[in-house]
Scaffold this motif. Structure first.
Motif, PDB file in Angstrom:
ATOM      1  N   ALA A 108     -48.504  10.412 -22.793  1.00  0.00           N
ATOM      2  CA  ALA A 108     -49.019   9.256 -23.540  1.00  0.00           C
ATOM      3  C   ALA A 108     -49.963   9.799 -24.602  1.00  0.00           C
ATOM      4  CB  ALA A 108     -49.744   8.283 -22.611  1.00  0.00           C
ATOM      5  N   SER A 109     -49.520   9.761 -25.843  1.00  0.00           N
ATOM      6  CA  SER A 109     -50.206  10.455 -26.929  1.00  0.00           C
ATOM      7  C   SER A 109     -50.641   9.508 -28.036  1.00  0.00           C
ATOM      8  CB  SER A 109     -49.273  11.515 -27.523  1.00  0.00           C
ATOM      9  OG  SER A 109     -49.821  12.089 -28.689  1.00  0.00           O
ATOM     10  N   SER A 110     -51.793   9.826 -28.634  1.00  0.00           N
ATOM     11  CA  SER A 110     -52.224   9.090 -29.823  1.00  0.00           C
ATOM     12  C   SER A 110     -51.351   9.410 -31.026  1.00  0.00           C
ATOM     13  CB  SER A 110     -53.679   9.431 -30.165  1.00  0.00           C
ATOM     14  OG  SER A 110     -54.554   8.933 -29.185  1.00  0.00           O
ATOM     15  N   GLY A 132     -37.584   8.071 -22.169  1.00  0.00           N
ATOM     16  CA  GLY A 132     -38.217   7.173 -21.218  1.00  0.00           C
ATOM     17  C   GLY A 132     -39.486   7.707 -20.601  1.00  0.00           C
ATOM     18  N   THR A 133     -39.870   8.942 -20.970  1.00  0.00           N
ATOM     19  CA  THR A 133     -41.105   9.513 -20.426  1.00  0.00           C
ATOM     20  C   THR A 133     -42.103   9.876 -21.523  1.00  0.00           C
ATOM     21  OG1 THR A 133     -40.274  11.807 -20.429  1.00  0.00           O
ATOM     22  CG2 THR A 133     -39.856  10.481 -18.445  1.00  0.00           C
ATOM     23  N   VAL A 134     -41.820   9.430 -22.744  1.00  0.00           N
ATOM     24  CA  VAL A 134     -42.689   9.753 -23.886  1.00  0.00           C
ATOM     25  C   VAL A 134     -43.215   8.456 -24.498  1.00  0.00           C
ATOM     26  CG1 VAL A 134     -42.811  10.828 -26.154  1.00  0.00           C
ATOM     27  CG2 VAL A 134     -41.425  11.878 -24.353  1.00  0.00           C
ATOM     28  N   PHE A 135     -44.537   8.318 -24.532  1.00  0.00           N
ATOM     29  CA  PHE A 135     -45.168   7.106 -25.039  1.00  0.00           C
ATOM     30  C   PHE A 135     -46.197   7.480 -26.110  1.00  0.00           C
ATOM     31  CE2 PHE A 135     -43.989   6.579 -20.586  1.00  0.00           C
ATOM     32  CZ  PHE A 135     -43.048   5.562 -20.709  1.00  0.00           C
ATOM     33  N   SER A 136     -46.230   6.653 -27.143  1.00  0.00           N
ATOM     34  CA  SER A 136     -47.089   6.907 -28.306  1.00  0.00           C
ATOM     35  C   SER A 136     -47.966   5.701 -28.579  1.00  0.00           C
ATOM     36  CB  SER A 136     -46.209   7.203 -29.526  1.00  0.00           C
ATOM     37  OG  SER A 136     -46.925   7.025 -30.733  1.00  0.00           O
ATOM     38  N   HIS A 152     -49.626   0.795 -20.765  1.00  0.00           N
ATOM     39  CA  HIS A 152     -48.225   0.659 -21.182  1.00  0.00           C
ATOM     40  C   HIS A 152     -47.360   1.716 -20.502  1.00  0.00           C
ATOM     41  CE1 HIS A 152     -44.730   0.194 -23.808  1.00  0.00           C
ATOM     42  NE2 HIS A 152     -44.826   1.468 -24.134  1.00  0.00           N
ATOM     43  N   ALA A 153     -47.836   2.962 -20.509  1.00  0.00           N
ATOM     44  CA  ALA A 153     -47.074   4.045 -19.875  1.00  0.00           C
ATOM     45  C   ALA A 153     -46.880   3.789 -18.385  1.00  0.00           C
ATOM     46  CB  ALA A 153     -47.783   5.377 -20.102  1.00  0.00           C
TER      47      ALA A 153
END
Length: 214
Positions: A108-110, A132-136, A152-153
């Motif tokens: 989960a990255s900015s 499905g495992t990468v959230f921004s 969200h993640a």
């Protein structure tokens, strides 16, 4: 406590990108008439989403950054990534041990999805983070220190916040994880433990992380 999901920050935790991106950012802001040192950039922007840069400059100067600021900045950063970016030492061993233990993980990255993809492709981490495992922060309205991205993640991964643990290296990220009701461990390779106040524990070597999480 056995965690049901490990949420990794990206920049500085998975990929050793903070020195690169903050050097580029400091130089570009200075070029635009907003004198910024590398240390200033780390202090003010490390761990934050792009809107934080725009908001901070406007609050301080009353001036807006150019419309093409994000595009130009990312172009310079991605070019530098292609030359110099590496994965954080030992992080693939951590991911392997989590996978072997059956503990799900995600990022989960900015940073933008494009920034995450470019960095992961260059370092080979794309093999560890399938779709499905990468959230921004792009996926939510507000970036860190708001809890939205971590919540969200967790929701997308189907795990309650209190069963999640976050691995972070920035004060903004630690603040966001705590606001989300999650445990957080602070990675101190670039940030002193005193700046990661509220973390459940601190570590400066990735080799120590599995024992903290498992």
């Amino acid at each position: 406590m056995r965690y049901e999901l490990v949420i990794f920050d990206n920049d500085g935790v998975l990929v050793d990108s903070e020195p690169i991106s903050n050097t580029v950012l400091a130089g570009y802001l200075t070029e635009l008439g907003h004198p910024t040192s590398y240390e200033d950039s780390l202090r003010d922007y490390m761990g934050g989403a792009m809107h934080r840069i725009h908001d901070t400059i406007f609050e301080r100067t009353g001036k807006r950054l150019p419309d093409d600021f994000d595009e130009t900045f990312h172009g310079r950063v991605f070019a530098a990534f292609e030359r110099d970016l590496t994965a954080v030492a030992g992080v693939t061993d951590v991911l392997g041990k989590l996978a072997a233990a059956g503990v799900p993980y995600c990022v989960a990255s900015s940073g933008s999805h494009e920034r995450i993809r470019v960095g992961h492709r260059k370092t080979g981490l794309d093999l560890w983070f399938p779709a499905g495992t990468v959230f921004s922060a792009q996926d939510v309205g507000r970036g860190k220190p708001a809890p939205d991205l971590f919540l969200h993640a967790a929701a997308r991964m189907g795990v309650a916040p209190e069963r999640c643990v976050v691995v972070e290296d920035s004060p903004l990220g630690v603040e966001a994880a705590l606001a989300a009701g999650m445990d957080v461990y602070g990675f101190t390779a670039m940030t002193g433990a005193g700046q990661l106040d509220g973390a459940r524990g601190h570590f400066g070597d990735m080799a120590r992380l599995p024992e903290l999480l498992l």
